[in-house]
Design a protein around this motif. Sequence first.
Motif, short mmCIF file in Angstrom:
data_model
loop_
_atom_site.label_atom_id
_atom_site.label_comp_id
_atom_site.label_asym_id
_atom_site.label_seq_id
_atom_site.Cartn_x
_atom_site.Cartn_y
_atom_site.Cartn_z
N VAL A 18 37.10 48.08 33.42
CA VAL A 18 36.99 47.23 34.60
C VAL A 18 35.73 47.63 35.37
O VAL A 18 35.46 48.81 35.61
CB VAL A 18 38.23 47.38 35.51
CG1 VAL A 18 38.03 46.62 36.82
CG2 VAL A 18 39.47 46.90 34.80
N ARG A 19 34.91 46.62 35.69
CA ARG A 19 33.68 46.85 36.47
C ARG A 19 33.52 45.69 37.43
O ARG A 19 33.40 44.54 37.01
CB ARG A 19 32.47 46.93 35.55
CG ARG A 19 31.18 47.18 36.32
CD ARG A 19 30.01 47.27 35.41
NE ARG A 19 29.49 45.93 35.17
CZ ARG A 19 28.48 45.67 34.36
NH1 ARG A 19 27.92 46.63 33.69
NH2 ARG A 19 28.06 44.44 34.20
N PHE A 20 33.56 45.97 38.71
CA PHE A 20 33.45 44.91 39.71
C PHE A 20 32.02 44.39 39.78
O PHE A 20 31.08 45.14 40.00
CB PHE A 20 33.90 45.41 41.08
CG PHE A 20 33.73 44.39 42.16
CD1 PHE A 20 34.40 43.18 42.09
CD2 PHE A 20 32.91 44.63 43.24
CE1 PHE A 20 34.25 42.22 43.09
CE2 PHE A 20 32.74 43.69 44.24
CZ PHE A 20 33.42 42.48 44.16
N VAL A 21 31.88 43.09 39.53
CA VAL A 21 30.61 42.39 39.69
C VAL A 21 30.84 41.32 40.75
O VAL A 21 31.58 40.36 40.51
CB VAL A 21 30.14 41.74 38.37
CG1 VAL A 21 28.81 41.02 38.57
CG2 VAL A 21 30.04 42.78 37.26
N PRO A 22 30.26 41.49 41.94
CA PRO A 22 30.55 40.53 43.01
C PRO A 22 29.88 39.18 42.78
O PRO A 22 28.78 39.10 42.27
CB PRO A 22 29.98 41.21 44.26
CG PRO A 22 28.95 42.14 43.76
CD PRO A 22 29.38 42.56 42.38
N SER A 23 30.60 38.12 43.14
CA SER A 23 30.06 36.77 43.07
C SER A 23 29.87 36.23 44.48
O SER A 23 30.78 36.30 45.30
CB SER A 23 31.02 35.85 42.31
OG SER A 23 30.60 34.50 42.43
N GLU A 24 28.68 35.69 44.75
CA GLU A 24 28.41 35.09 46.05
C GLU A 24 29.24 33.81 46.23
O GLU A 24 29.46 33.38 47.35
CB GLU A 24 26.92 34.74 46.18
CG GLU A 24 26.02 35.94 46.15
CD GLU A 24 24.55 35.56 46.07
OE1 GLU A 24 24.23 34.37 45.94
OE2 GLU A 24 23.71 36.47 46.14
N LEU A 25 29.68 33.22 45.14
CA LEU A 25 30.43 31.96 45.20
C LEU A 25 31.94 32.16 45.20
O LEU A 25 32.69 31.17 45.17
CB LEU A 25 30.03 31.06 44.03
CG LEU A 25 28.56 30.65 44.00
CD1 LEU A 25 28.26 29.83 42.75
CD2 LEU A 25 28.19 29.87 45.25
N ALA A 26 32.39 33.39 45.25
CA ALA A 26 33.84 33.64 45.28
C ALA A 26 34.41 33.10 46.59
O ALA A 26 33.86 33.31 47.66
CB ALA A 26 34.12 35.13 45.16
N LEU A 27 35.52 32.36 46.48
CA LEU A 27 36.18 31.84 47.67
C LEU A 27 36.85 32.96 48.45
O LEU A 27 36.92 32.91 49.68
CB LEU A 27 37.23 30.79 47.27
CG LEU A 27 36.70 29.58 46.51
CD1 LEU A 27 37.84 28.68 46.09
CD2 LEU A 27 35.70 28.81 47.35
N SER A 28 37.33 33.97 47.75
CA SER A 28 37.92 35.15 48.39
C SER A 28 37.94 36.30 47.39
O SER A 28 37.83 36.08 46.19
CB SER A 28 39.34 34.85 48.89
OG SER A 28 40.20 34.62 47.81
N THR A 29 38.07 37.49 47.91
CA THR A 29 38.26 38.68 47.08
C THR A 29 39.40 39.47 47.69
O THR A 29 39.61 39.44 48.90
CB THR A 29 37.00 39.57 47.02
OG1 THR A 29 36.66 39.98 48.34
CG2 THR A 29 35.82 38.86 46.39
N ARG A 30 40.13 40.14 46.82
CA ARG A 30 41.23 40.99 47.29
C ARG A 30 41.36 42.18 46.36
O ARG A 30 41.01 42.11 45.19
CB ARG A 30 42.53 40.21 47.37
CG ARG A 30 43.06 39.75 46.04
CD ARG A 30 44.38 38.98 46.18
NE ARG A 30 44.76 38.36 44.94
CZ ARG A 30 45.45 38.94 43.98
NH1 ARG A 30 45.83 40.19 44.11
NH2 ARG A 30 45.76 38.30 42.88
N ASN A 31 41.86 43.26 46.92
CA ASN A 31 42.16 44.44 46.12
C ASN A 31 43.61 44.35 45.69
O ASN A 31 44.47 43.91 46.45
CB ASN A 31 41.92 45.72 46.91
CG ASN A 31 40.46 45.98 47.11
OD1 ASN A 31 39.65 45.65 46.26
ND2 ASN A 31 40.10 46.57 48.24
N ASP A 32 43.87 44.75 44.47
CA ASP A 32 45.22 44.72 43.94
C ASP A 32 45.43 45.94 43.06
O ASP A 32 44.47 46.52 42.57
CB ASP A 32 45.42 43.44 43.12
CG ASP A 32 46.87 43.01 43.05
OD1 ASP A 32 47.76 43.84 43.31
OD2 ASP A 32 47.12 41.84 42.74
N THR A 33 46.67 46.33 42.89
CA THR A 33 46.99 47.42 41.98
C THR A 33 47.62 46.80 40.75
O THR A 33 48.83 46.63 40.69
CB THR A 33 47.95 48.43 42.63
OG1 THR A 33 49.05 47.71 43.19
CG2 THR A 33 47.28 49.24 43.69
#
Length: 195
Positions: free
Chosen positions: A69-84
């Motif tokens: 798993v490697r977080f790659v941020p998207s400028e077009l994401a409607l939302s982001t959340r952390n989850d387990t």
Amino acid sequence: MCGPRRSPRRSPLRRLPTSSVRGLPFALLLFAAFRPGEPCAGPRPGAVSSDPLILCRACGHELASGADVRFVPSELALSTRNDTLLGGRRVTVQLLENPQGYRFEALTFRRADVTPHWPAEGHFSWFRGFSWSVATCPRCHVHLGWAFQPSDWPETISKDEFEASERTFVALIAPRLLPEDFASSLLIIPKSFRS
């Protein structure tokens, strides 16, 4: 009457109460699952990593490990959340929407055992500077997400080139994935054992 009458034969075995018989299949299942003298949990001998595997929800094919798993941020994401999601590990899930209005919750991975379908498309990419191609499960061919490569690369590359590069990644649709630790906790009870 058609012959001499016989007295009922008594079984030498003592008859078990009905409540004991109902629990017998469960007890047999537990006995078969856990062999005496073997540990019930813990790492298996020869196990390489304690990171949970990520499976295709449709067929159970091993796609990646939690370490991929490697977080790659998207400028077009409607939302982001952390989850387990992965064995207690925190991961970032992004809500992405395509031009047709379909929304996908996606996790980004450095690598995964998926089949990218080239040529890569440069139009409407959620990640600036990257082209995308559809990624499917190599076993059951269900759509799992997208493979991303730099836009300045040729539209078609080999899978080896894709996997060898540090600049490539895949975004997989979260509801189409299944953590191995969750999958191994599932138990199917045959209908004949149900009361």
